[in-house]
Design an enzyme around this catalytic site. Structure first.
Site, PDB file in Angstrom:
ATOM      1  N   HIS A   1      -2.014  50.633   0.284  1.00  0.00           N
ATOM      2  CA  HIS A   1      -0.992  50.108   1.164  1.00  0.00           C
ATOM      3  C   HIS A   1      -0.816  50.840   2.526  1.00  0.00           C
ATOM      4  O   HIS A   1      -0.975  51.946   2.448  1.00  0.00           O
ATOM      5  CB  HIS A   1       0.482  50.457   0.145  1.00  0.00           C
ATOM      6  CG  HIS A   1       1.710  50.013   1.178  1.00  0.00           C
ATOM      7  ND1 HIS A   1       1.562  48.776   1.835  1.00  0.00           N
ATOM      8  CD2 HIS A   1       2.901  50.625   1.429  1.00  0.00           C
ATOM      9  CE1 HIS A   1       2.932  48.805   2.542  1.00  0.00           C
ATOM     10  NE2 HIS A   1       3.608  49.991   2.177  1.00  0.00           N
TER      11      HIS A   1
ATOM     12  N   ASN B   1       2.858  48.556   9.297  1.00  0.00           N
ATOM     13  CA  ASN B   1       3.462  48.549   7.948  1.00  0.00           C
ATOM     14  C   ASN B   1       4.007  47.135   7.556  1.00  0.00           C
ATOM     15  O   ASN B   1       5.025  46.601   7.934  1.00  0.00           O
ATOM     16  CB  ASN B   1       4.214  49.721   7.246  1.00  0.00           C
ATOM     17  CG  ASN B   1       4.683  49.358   5.706  1.00  0.00           C
ATOM     18  OD1 ASN B   1       4.213  48.470   5.174  1.00  0.00           O
ATOM     19  ND2 ASN B   1       5.433  50.282   5.499  1.00  0.00           N
TER      20      ASN B   1
ATOM     21  N   CYS C   1       6.944  47.067  -1.257  1.00  0.00           N
ATOM     22  CA  CYS C   1       5.757  47.132  -0.748  1.00  0.00           C
ATOM     23  C   CYS C   1       4.664  47.138  -1.863  1.00  0.00           C
ATOM     24  O   CYS C   1       3.326  46.945  -1.619  1.00  0.00           O
ATOM     25  CB  CYS C   1       5.487  48.353   0.142  1.00  0.00           C
ATOM     26  SG  CYS C   1       6.490  48.447   1.323  1.00  0.00           S
TER      27      CYS C   1
HETATM   28  O1  UT7 Z   1       6.330  51.226   2.799  1.00  0.00           O
HETATM   29  C1  UT7 Z   1       6.956  52.670   2.907  1.00  0.00           C
HETATM   30  C2  UT7 Z   1       7.844  52.613   3.993  1.00  0.00           C
HETATM   31  N1  UT7 Z   1       7.830  54.144   4.866  1.00  0.00           N
HETATM   32  C3  UT7 Z   1       6.922  54.967   4.756  1.00  0.00           C
HETATM   33  O2  UT7 Z   1       6.002  55.013   3.995  1.00  0.00           O
HETATM   34  C4  UT7 Z   1       7.429  56.277   5.687  1.00  0.00           C
HETATM   35  C5  UT7 Z   1       6.880  57.595   5.006  1.00  0.00           C
HETATM   36  N2  UT7 Z   1       7.150  58.591   6.122  1.00  0.00           N
HETATM   37  C6  UT7 Z   1       6.390  58.549   7.039  1.00  0.00           C
HETATM   38  O3  UT7 Z   1       5.513  58.017   7.269  1.00  0.00           O
HETATM   39  C7  UT7 Z   1       6.683  59.931   8.244  1.00  0.00           C
HETATM   40  O4  UT7 Z   1       7.688  60.741   7.389  1.00  0.00           O
HETATM   41  C8  UT7 Z   1       7.290  59.260   9.457  1.00  0.00           C
HETATM   42  C9  UT7 Z   1       6.169  58.438  10.211  1.00  0.00           C
HETATM   43  C10 UT7 Z   1       8.523  58.375   9.175  1.00  0.00           C
HETATM   44  C11 UT7 Z   1       7.907  60.590  10.269  1.00  0.00           C
HETATM   45  O5  UT7 Z   1       6.794  61.335  10.478  1.00  0.00           O
HETATM   46  P1  UT7 Z   1       6.858  62.989  10.265  1.00  0.00           P
HETATM   47  O6  UT7 Z   1       5.530  63.766  10.637  1.00  0.00           O
HETATM   48  O7  UT7 Z   1       7.405  63.238   8.909  1.00  0.00           O
HETATM   49  O8  UT7 Z   1       8.062  63.499  11.288  1.00  0.00           O
HETATM   50  P2  UT7 Z   1       9.420  64.037  11.119  1.00  0.00           P
HETATM   51  O9  UT7 Z   1      10.129  62.932  10.540  1.00  0.00           O
HETATM   52  O10 UT7 Z   1       9.351  65.325  10.609  1.00  0.00           O
HETATM   53  O11 UT7 Z   1       9.940  64.091  12.711  1.00  0.00           O
HETATM   54  C12 UT7 Z   1       9.000  65.116  13.409  1.00  0.00           C
HETATM   55  C13 UT7 Z   1       9.466  64.960  14.846  1.00  0.00           C
HETATM   56  C14 UT7 Z   1      11.146  65.220  14.958  1.00  0.00           C
HETATM   57  O12 UT7 Z   1      11.599  65.853  16.180  1.00  0.00           O
HETATM   58  P3  UT7 Z   1      11.851  67.624  16.229  1.00  0.00           P
HETATM   59  O13 UT7 Z   1      12.691  67.635  15.314  1.00  0.00           O
HETATM   60  O14 UT7 Z   1      10.747  68.096  15.571  1.00  0.00           O
HETATM   61  O15 UT7 Z   1      12.203  67.763  17.392  1.00  0.00           O
HETATM   62  C15 UT7 Z   1      11.584  63.768  15.164  1.00  0.00           C
HETATM   63  O16 UT7 Z   1      12.893  63.613  15.751  1.00  0.00           O
HETATM   64  O17 UT7 Z   1       9.306  63.704  15.447  1.00  0.00           O
HETATM   65  C16 UT7 Z   1      10.572  63.086  16.016  1.00  0.00           C
HETATM   66  N3  UT7 Z   1      10.398  61.782  15.690  1.00  0.00           N
HETATM   67  C17 UT7 Z   1       9.927  61.098  16.792  1.00  0.00           C
HETATM   68  N4  UT7 Z   1       9.351  61.235  17.924  1.00  0.00           N
HETATM   69  C18 UT7 Z   1       8.817  60.259  18.677  1.00  0.00           C
HETATM   70  C19 UT7 Z   1      10.645  60.757  14.735  1.00  0.00           C
HETATM   71  N5  UT7 Z   1      10.389  59.660  15.167  1.00  0.00           N
HETATM   72  C20 UT7 Z   1       9.803  59.517  16.164  1.00  0.00           C
HETATM   73  C21 UT7 Z   1       9.088  58.599  17.020  1.00  0.00           C
HETATM   74  N6  UT7 Z   1       8.793  59.060  18.304  1.00  0.00           N
HETATM   75  N7  UT7 Z   1       9.254  57.354  16.512  1.00  0.00           N
END
Ligand code: UT7
Length: 317
Positions: free
Chosen positions: A242, A272, A108
Site C-alpha cells: 500500500h 495515497n 486502504c
Molecule cells: O492509508 C493510511 C493513511 N495514513 C498514513 O499511513 C499516515 C502514517 N503516518 C505518516 O505517514 C507520518 O506520520 C506523517 C507523514 C503523517 C507525518 O510524518 P512524521 O515524520 O511522523 O512527522 P510529525 O507528525 O512527527 O511532524 C514532524 C514535524 C512537526 O513539526 P515540529 O513539531 O517538529 O516543529 C509537524 O508540525 O513536521 C511538521 N509537519 C509538517 N511540516 C510541513 C507536519 N506536517 C507537515 C507538512 N508540512 N505537511
C-alpha cells in the site's frame, strides 16, 4: 484464481507539492523527504464515477472478455457522495454490466480483502469471472485548511478482472479494533429523539502512531504468509505494498528484507489513493511488462480500523 486484465484511471489535474505550498504552511522538501510524495491527482472536472467506469472499462478490455461475461462486481470504496446506493450499483450500468455486485469498506486494505472474497466466490462456484474495482476520493474528506492529511492523499481508481486459475496462493486478513488512530465521521440527520448527535468532521489521523502500527502489522502479515508457505523474502520477486508513505514501505522492507527494486512505488506520482493504490501500481507494472509468468508476488495493505492484509501470488498469464 488469476488476474486476466487490469485498468486504472486518475484525474486529469496534477497537483505538485509546490502547488500546495501556495496555500498551506508546507514545502516540497518536507513532503518529499517525509513521505516520498511529489505530486497527486485531484478530482476537479470529473467525478469519482467517471474514474471508476474508466478503470473498469480498461480492465475488461484488457481481459478479452465481454462485459456480459463478468458475473460479479466487487467494489472497494471508503466514501463517496452517495451513502446509498452503493458505488457498485451506481457504476454497474455505465460499465455495461448486468451482474450483481457488492460494496466493501475495509479502508486502504480493501483490494486485498476483495481478493479474498473473489477467491472464495470463485472456489464456491458462485461466479466465474469477477471484476474488482477500487475507486477512491480521499481528498474529499481531508481538511484543506490543515497540512497534516491534505498533503498525503490523491484520487484514483484501479480495477482487475479475475477468473479461474491457480495464481492466487494465500491470503491473511487482520483486524484490530481501534477507531481513534484514523477516522472520518459523517454528520447524519438528526431526529426529535436523538441524544447523541455527532456533527461530521474531516479525517482525523494520529500520524506517528499509525506509522508504527502500519510497519509492525503489515510486516507481521507478510511474514505470516511467507512462513505459512515455507518461503523467505529471497523467494519473492515483488512486494506490492500500500502506497501511504515511502518511509513506511522502507520500514517494512527493513523487517522483511530484500532489495529496494523488489518494492516498487507509485506514491511519488499519485500520493495515497487508499484501496486503489495497489491495483493502480499493478496495472502500471503489467502494462510495462515488468511482471512475468511464475513471478512470486506479495501484496500487503493497511488502513483505518486498524485493518491490514497480505496475500501471495504465483503469477499466471
Ligand atoms: O492509508 C493510511 C493513511 N495514513 C498514513 O499511513 C499516515 C502514517 N503516518 C505518516 O505517514 C507520518 O506520520 C506523517 C507523514 C503523517 C507525518 O510524518 P512524521 O515524520 O511522523 O512527522 P510529525 O507528525 O512527527 O511532524 C514532524 C514535524 C512537526 O513539526 P515540529 O513539531 O517538529 O516543529 C509537524 O508540525 O513536521 C511538521 N509537519 C509538517 N511540516 C510541513 C507536519 N506536517 C507537515 C507538512 N508540512 N505537511
Amino acid at each position: 484464481m488469476k488476474i486476466i486484465g487490469t485498468g486504472s484511471a486518475v484525474p486529469s489535474l496534477t497537483v505538485t507539492n509546490d502547488d500546495l505550498a501556495t496555500f498551506l504552511d508546507t514545502n516540497d522538501a518536507w513532503i518529499t523527504t517525509r513521505t516520498g510524495i511529489q505530486a497527486r491527482h485531484l478530482l476537479s472536472s470529473e467525478d469519482l464515477y467517471d474514474l471508476a467506469v474508466d478503470a473498469a472499462n480498461k480492465a475488461i478490455s484488457a481481459s478479452g472478455l465481454r462485459p456480459d461475461q463478468i458475473d460479479f462486481l466487487l467494489v472497494s470504496n471508503v466514501a463517496n457522495r452517495h451513502i446509498t446506493p452503493g458505488l457498485s450499483c451506481i457504476v454497474q450500468k455505465r460499465i455495461g454490466l448486468s451482474c450483481a455486485g457488492l460494496d466493501i469498506n475495509v479502508a486502504c486494505a480493501g483490494f486485498v480483502n476483495a481478493l479474498m472474497l473473489a477467491d472464495s466466490m470463485i472456489k464456491a462456484g458462485h461466479a466465474k469471472n469477477i471484476l474488482i474495482l477500487c475507486a477512491e476520493e480521499p481528498t474529499k474528506y481531508c481538511n484543506w485548511n490543515e497540512r497534516d492529511c491534505s498533503v498525503l492523499f490523491g484520487d484514483g481508481a484501479g480495477a482487475v478482472v479475475l477468473t479461474e486459475g491457480g495464481a492466487f496462493k494465500d491470503v491473511k486478513l487482520t483486524m484490530i479494533s481501534d477507531r481513534d488512530v484514523l477516522y472520518y465521521e459523517r454528520g447524519m440527520e438528526t431526529t426529535p429523539f436523538e441524544q447523541h448527535y455527532v456533527k461530521g468532521q474531516p479525517l482525523v489521523m494520529k500520524g506517528k502512531e499509525l506509522f508504527k502500527t502500519a510497519v509492525t502489522e503489515s510486516a507481521k502479515d507478510i511474514q505470516n504468509v511467507l512462513d505459512y508457505n515455507h518461503l523467505t523474502s529471497d523467494d519473492i520477486d515483488w512486494f506490492l505494498l500500500h502506497q501511504a508513505n515511502k518511509r513506511i514501505i522502507e520500514g517494512i522492507r527493513h523487517i522483511i528484507g530484500g532489495p529496494e527494486e523488489k518494492y516498487p512505488t507509485v506514491i511519488e506520482k499519485y500520493g495515497n489513493t487508499s484501496s486503489a493504490s495497489i491495483p493502480i501500481m499493478l496495472d502500471e507494472m503489467l502494462r510495462a511488462n515488468k511482471i512475468k509468468a511464475g513471478d512470486k508476488i506479495i501484496m500487503s495493505a493497511f488502513g483505518a480500523g486498524f485493518v491490514s492484509a497480505a496475500c501471495l501470488w504465483e503469477w499466471e498469464v
